[in-house]
Design an enzyme around this catalytic site. Structure first.
Site, PDB file in Angstrom:
ATOM      1  N   THR A 182       1.966 -53.366 -66.930  1.00 60.87           N
ATOM      2  CA  THR A 182       0.879 -53.253 -65.957  1.00 60.87           C
ATOM      3  C   THR A 182       0.186 -54.610 -65.843  1.00 60.87           C
ATOM      4  O   THR A 182       0.282 -55.443 -66.759  1.00 60.87           O
ATOM      5  CB  THR A 182      -0.133 -52.195 -66.402  1.00 60.87           C
ATOM      6  OG1 THR A 182      -0.591 -52.517 -67.717  1.00 60.87           O
ATOM      7  CG2 THR A 182       0.481 -50.806 -66.402  1.00 60.87           C
ATOM      8  N   PRO A 183      -0.529 -54.868 -64.751  1.00 57.59           N
ATOM      9  CA  PRO A 183      -1.120 -56.202 -64.563  1.00 57.59           C
ATOM     10  C   PRO A 183      -1.971 -56.691 -65.726  1.00 57.59           C
ATOM     11  O   PRO A 183      -1.848 -57.847 -66.140  1.00 57.59           O
ATOM     12  CB  PRO A 183      -1.953 -56.015 -63.288  1.00 57.59           C
ATOM     13  CG  PRO A 183      -1.215 -54.967 -62.516  1.00 57.59           C
ATOM     14  CD  PRO A 183      -0.678 -54.024 -63.550  1.00 57.59           C
TER      15      PRO A 183
ATOM     16  N   PRO B 202      16.032 -54.688 -72.742  1.00 58.66           N
ATOM     17  CA  PRO B 202      15.178 -55.381 -73.713  1.00 58.66           C
ATOM     18  C   PRO B 202      13.922 -55.987 -73.101  1.00 58.66           C
ATOM     19  O   PRO B 202      12.983 -56.311 -73.835  1.00 58.66           O
ATOM     20  CB  PRO B 202      16.099 -56.475 -74.256  1.00 58.66           C
ATOM     21  CG  PRO B 202      17.066 -56.734 -73.142  1.00 58.66           C
ATOM     22  CD  PRO B 202      17.297 -55.406 -72.493  1.00 58.66           C
TER      23      PRO B 202
ATOM     24  N   TYR C 244      30.592 -48.584 -66.037  1.00 56.33           N
ATOM     25  CA  TYR C 244      30.208 -49.689 -65.158  1.00 56.33           C
ATOM     26  C   TYR C 244      31.327 -49.969 -64.157  1.00 56.33           C
ATOM     27  O   TYR C 244      32.286 -50.689 -64.430  1.00 56.33           O
ATOM     28  CB  TYR C 244      29.902 -50.955 -65.970  1.00 56.33           C
ATOM     29  CG  TYR C 244      28.868 -50.772 -67.059  1.00 56.33           C
ATOM     30  CD1 TYR C 244      27.968 -49.697 -67.035  1.00 56.33           C
ATOM     31  CD2 TYR C 244      28.775 -51.662 -68.112  1.00 56.33           C
ATOM     32  CE1 TYR C 244      27.023 -49.531 -68.037  1.00 56.33           C
ATOM     33  CE2 TYR C 244      27.826 -51.510 -69.120  1.00 56.33           C
ATOM     34  CZ  TYR C 244      26.961 -50.435 -69.074  1.00 56.33           C
ATOM     35  OH  TYR C 244      26.024 -50.270 -70.076  1.00 56.33           O
TER      36      TYR C 244
END
Length: 287
Positions: free
Chosen positions: A214-215, A209, A62
């Site tokens: 999907t809708p 997490p 990082y």
């Protein structure tokens, strides 16, 4: 049911030494460049500790150490009960990806020394192997960390993105305190690894997490969150906490408001019907 270090108050004892609340913080998203963004990142890290977070996850990868330096700036000298865990085994390279695996023993020793300097500490409480290096025997990689543990540089050893067979092989070389794999309600590829960790009392730190659905599936998840008076990310974190007593999610954010919402997810309780509904939604999400 196997007995675990997780207690009724929602803590898990990492390596039998660090009893941490079961919601940690992933520092990867904190900006490190000089300016207002960095100032805000320092404030978020400090706020996490104020809110009771006692497990903060970072890595050499990082920002190539910049994230570790940021945490040291924000939190050093560290509270005695704060566990900052970092990861090694991935280094900068000239290739197209800009990084490569490198878990040769000499390289791991150097990476750990660098991490100690950046974190301004003499001992890293939990040191995780960021990835298994396919060019080096697992026993050799983990054995190098075991030597550093014996030397007092490392408290406990963890792994990241491993299979059940890799975990079993690593445990032949050293005691493993944690596994950090990708896992959430909609992505349960590593379910067998979680089950292996639960059987052995090893902490399982799911990264990513919270995942988008999907809708159609999102609508059902949102409805359960509304029942609880919670946000959808809070619900998904609460599901993880209910999934197993060894799970310690490490959601990341650079937003103070999102941080507070994430920590508050630890107070949510799902009833059996809600858990059953979520389990029916679990698994790979397809368009």
């Amino acid at each position: 049911m196997t007995s675990h270090p997780a207690a009724a108050n929602g803590t898990f004892s990492i390596g039998g030494e660090y009893p941490v609340p079961r919601l940690g913080f992933g520092a990867m998203r904190l900006p490190t460049a000089a300016g207002p963004g960095r100032d805000g990142a320092v404030a978020v890290a400090r706020r996490a500790v104020e809110l009771g977070v006692r497990l903060i996850d970072t890595a050499h990868l990082y920002g190539w150490g910049a994230n570790e330096e940021l945490l040291a700036e924000a939190l050093h000298p560290y509270p005695d009960d704060l566990l900052i865990t970092t990861k090694v085994g991935v280094v900068r390279s000239e290739g197209p990806q800009g990084w490569s695996y490198d878990a040769r023993p000499d390289s791991l020793r150097e990476q750990v020394e660098q991490g100690l300097r950046r974190l301004r500490t003499e001992r890293i409480g939990l040191l995780q192997l960021h990835r298994i290096d396919p060019k080096v025997a697992v026993a050799e990689q983990v054995g190098a960390l075991r030597e550093l543990q014996r030397a007092g540089k490392i408290g406990h050893i963890g792994l990241s993105e491993v299979t059940t067979s890799q975990l079993a092989e690593a445990r032949q070389a050293a005691e493993i305190a944690s596994v950090q794999n990708r896992y959430n309600l909609l992505d349960r590829e590593y379910e067998p690894v979680l089950e292996a960790c639960e059987a052995a009392g090893i902490a399982f730190l799911p990264w990513r997490p919270v995942a988008a659905a999907t809708p159609a599936r999102a609508k059902e998840i949102d409805a359960i969150a509304t029942e609880l008076g919670a946000t959808t990310p809070q619900l998904l974190l609460a599901w993880l906490l209910a999934r197993s007593p060894v799970v310690v999610p490490i959601p990341g954010t650079s937003s103070p408001a999102h941080l507070e919402q994430n920590v508050a997810a630890g107070d949510l309780r799902l009833d059996r019907a809600q858990l059953r509904s979520l389990d029916l939604l679990a698994g790979p999400d397809t368009p």
